[in-house]
Design a protein around this motif. Structure first.
Motif, short mmCIF file in Angstrom:
data_model
loop_
_atom_site.label_atom_id
_atom_site.label_comp_id
_atom_site.label_asym_id
_atom_site.label_seq_id
_atom_site.Cartn_x
_atom_site.Cartn_y
_atom_site.Cartn_z
N PRO A 196 -3.33 6.19 9.84
CA PRO A 196 -4.64 5.75 9.34
C PRO A 196 -4.71 5.76 7.81
N LEU A 197 -3.86 6.53 7.18
CA LEU A 197 -3.86 6.62 5.72
C LEU A 197 -3.08 5.50 5.05
N ARG A 198 -2.29 4.76 5.84
CA ARG A 198 -1.43 3.73 5.24
C ARG A 198 -1.62 2.37 5.91
N ARG A 199 -2.74 2.12 6.50
CA ARG A 199 -2.96 0.85 7.19
C ARG A 199 -3.06 -0.32 6.23
N HIS A 200 -3.15 -0.07 4.95
CA HIS A 200 -3.19 -1.13 3.94
C HIS A 200 -1.78 -1.51 3.46
N TRP A 201 -0.78 -0.87 4.01
CA TRP A 201 0.63 -1.11 3.67
C TRP A 201 1.38 -1.67 4.87
N ALA A 202 2.43 -2.43 4.61
CA ALA A 202 3.38 -2.83 5.66
C ALA A 202 4.75 -2.95 5.03
N THR A 203 5.76 -2.88 5.88
CA THR A 203 7.14 -3.06 5.44
C THR A 203 7.63 -4.41 5.95
N VAL A 204 8.26 -5.17 5.08
CA VAL A 204 8.83 -6.47 5.45
C VAL A 204 10.29 -6.25 5.82
N LEU A 205 10.65 -6.73 7.01
CA LEU A 205 12.01 -6.54 7.52
C LEU A 205 12.64 -7.88 7.91
N ARG A 206 13.96 -7.93 7.88
CA ARG A 206 14.76 -9.02 8.47
C ARG A 206 14.41 -10.41 7.95
N VAL A 207 14.11 -10.52 6.67
CA VAL A 207 13.78 -11.82 6.07
C VAL A 207 15.01 -12.71 6.14
N GLN A 208 14.85 -13.89 6.77
CA GLN A 208 16.02 -14.76 6.93
C GLN A 208 15.62 -16.22 7.12
N VAL A 209 16.44 -17.06 6.50
CA VAL A 209 16.36 -18.52 6.67
C VAL A 209 17.70 -18.96 7.23
N HIS A 235 3.24 -13.23 2.75
CA HIS A 235 2.14 -12.68 1.95
C HIS A 235 0.79 -13.15 2.49
N ASP A 236 0.69 -14.42 2.87
CA ASP A 236 -0.55 -14.95 3.43
C ASP A 236 -0.90 -14.25 4.75
N VAL A 237 0.10 -14.08 5.62
CA VAL A 237 -0.10 -13.38 6.89
C VAL A 237 -0.57 -11.95 6.62
N ALA A 238 0.06 -11.29 5.67
CA ALA A 238 -0.30 -9.91 5.35
C ALA A 238 -1.74 -9.83 4.82
N ARG A 239 -2.09 -10.72 3.92
CA ARG A 239 -3.46 -10.72 3.38
C ARG A 239 -4.48 -10.97 4.48
N ALA A 240 -4.17 -11.88 5.39
CA ALA A 240 -5.09 -12.19 6.50
C ALA A 240 -5.30 -10.97 7.39
N ARG A 241 -4.37 -10.05 7.41
CA ARG A 241 -4.48 -8.82 8.20
C ARG A 241 -5.09 -7.69 7.39
N GLY A 242 -5.50 -7.98 6.16
CA GLY A 242 -6.12 -6.97 5.32
C GLY A 242 -5.15 -6.07 4.58
N LEU A 243 -3.89 -6.43 4.57
CA LEU A 243 -2.89 -5.61 3.88
C LEU A 243 -2.99 -5.82 2.36
N GLU A 244 -2.68 -4.78 1.62
CA GLU A 244 -2.76 -4.83 0.16
C GLU A 244 -1.42 -4.63 -0.53
N PHE A 245 -0.48 -3.98 0.16
CA PHE A 245 0.83 -3.70 -0.42
C PHE A 245 1.92 -3.99 0.60
N LEU A 246 3.05 -4.49 0.11
CA LEU A 246 4.23 -4.67 0.96
C LEU A 246 5.40 -3.92 0.35
N HIS A 247 6.26 -3.46 1.23
CA HIS A 247 7.47 -2.74 0.85
C HIS A 247 8.63 -3.43 1.54
N LEU A 248 9.76 -3.49 0.89
CA LEU A 248 10.98 -3.98 1.53
C LEU A 248 12.17 -3.34 0.87
#
Length: 172
Positions: free
Chosen positions: A84-97, A115-128
């Motif tokens: 509950p303390l980190r719901r504004h964060w997510a980790t980006v994994l397996r980025v591939q083209v 980034h657009d998907v993350a913002r739409a979910r209310g995320l503020e920070f990403l980590h990878l």
């Protein structure tokens, strides 16, 4: 650049699973730093993909699918924090083209979509994290990511070939 679209996917049917598996296997065998060292087979990748699919079904991860003219061209995974303390964060994994689609600006399109998907979910920070020695950190720095740490020798790609794991973050 071809018409690219990134969408969030919260379910994975068998045809999509097969496409994801083929992409991940091809990217790995082309030298992509997405969790494996080539050569790999679909059988090597399948259990790891199935674990991702299970977490997507459970709502713990979200797939960001990159489609070009309707065809899967790549993907990334957003791993959501359960704290509950980190719901504004997510980790980006397996980025591939997919290797057949690289060099067309689609990596940037994928990450912009992530980034657009993350913002739409209310995320503020990403980590990878990225594998040291690939130079890929410059790509992410161009998208606003900054290195905040590294784990020396954390990734062993072969005996005697240990790489640093670089940690990057971006405020959306």
């Amino acid at each position: 650049m071809p018409h690219a679209e990134v969408t969030a996917q919260s379910t994975v049917d068998e045809p999509l699973r097969a496409q994801l598996l083929a992409c991940w296997t091809d990217v790995s065998n082309a030298g992509g730093a997405v969790g494996f060292v080539p050569p790999v087979t679909a059988e090597d990748v399948a259990p790891v993909l199935d674990a991702v699919v299970d977490r997507v079904r459970a709502g713990r991860e979200v797939l960001a699918l990159l489609r070009v003219d309707g065809e899967l061209a790549g993907f990334a995974v957003l791993s959501l924090s359960m704290s509950p303390l980190r719901r504004h964060w997510a980790t980006v994994l397996r980025v591939q083209v997919h290797p057949d689609r690289q060099g067309q600006g689609l990596g940037r399109a994928l990450m912009t979509g992530v980034h657009d998907v993350a913002r739409a979910r209310g995320l503020e920070f990403l980590h990878l994290t990225v594998r040291g020695g690939t130079g890929i950190e410059a790509f992410y720095q161009g998208l606003g990511y900054r290195e905040f740490g590294r784990m020396p020798g954390a990734i062993r790609v072969a005996p005697g070939d240990d790489r640093d794991e670089l940690h990057l973050t971006c405020r959306l």
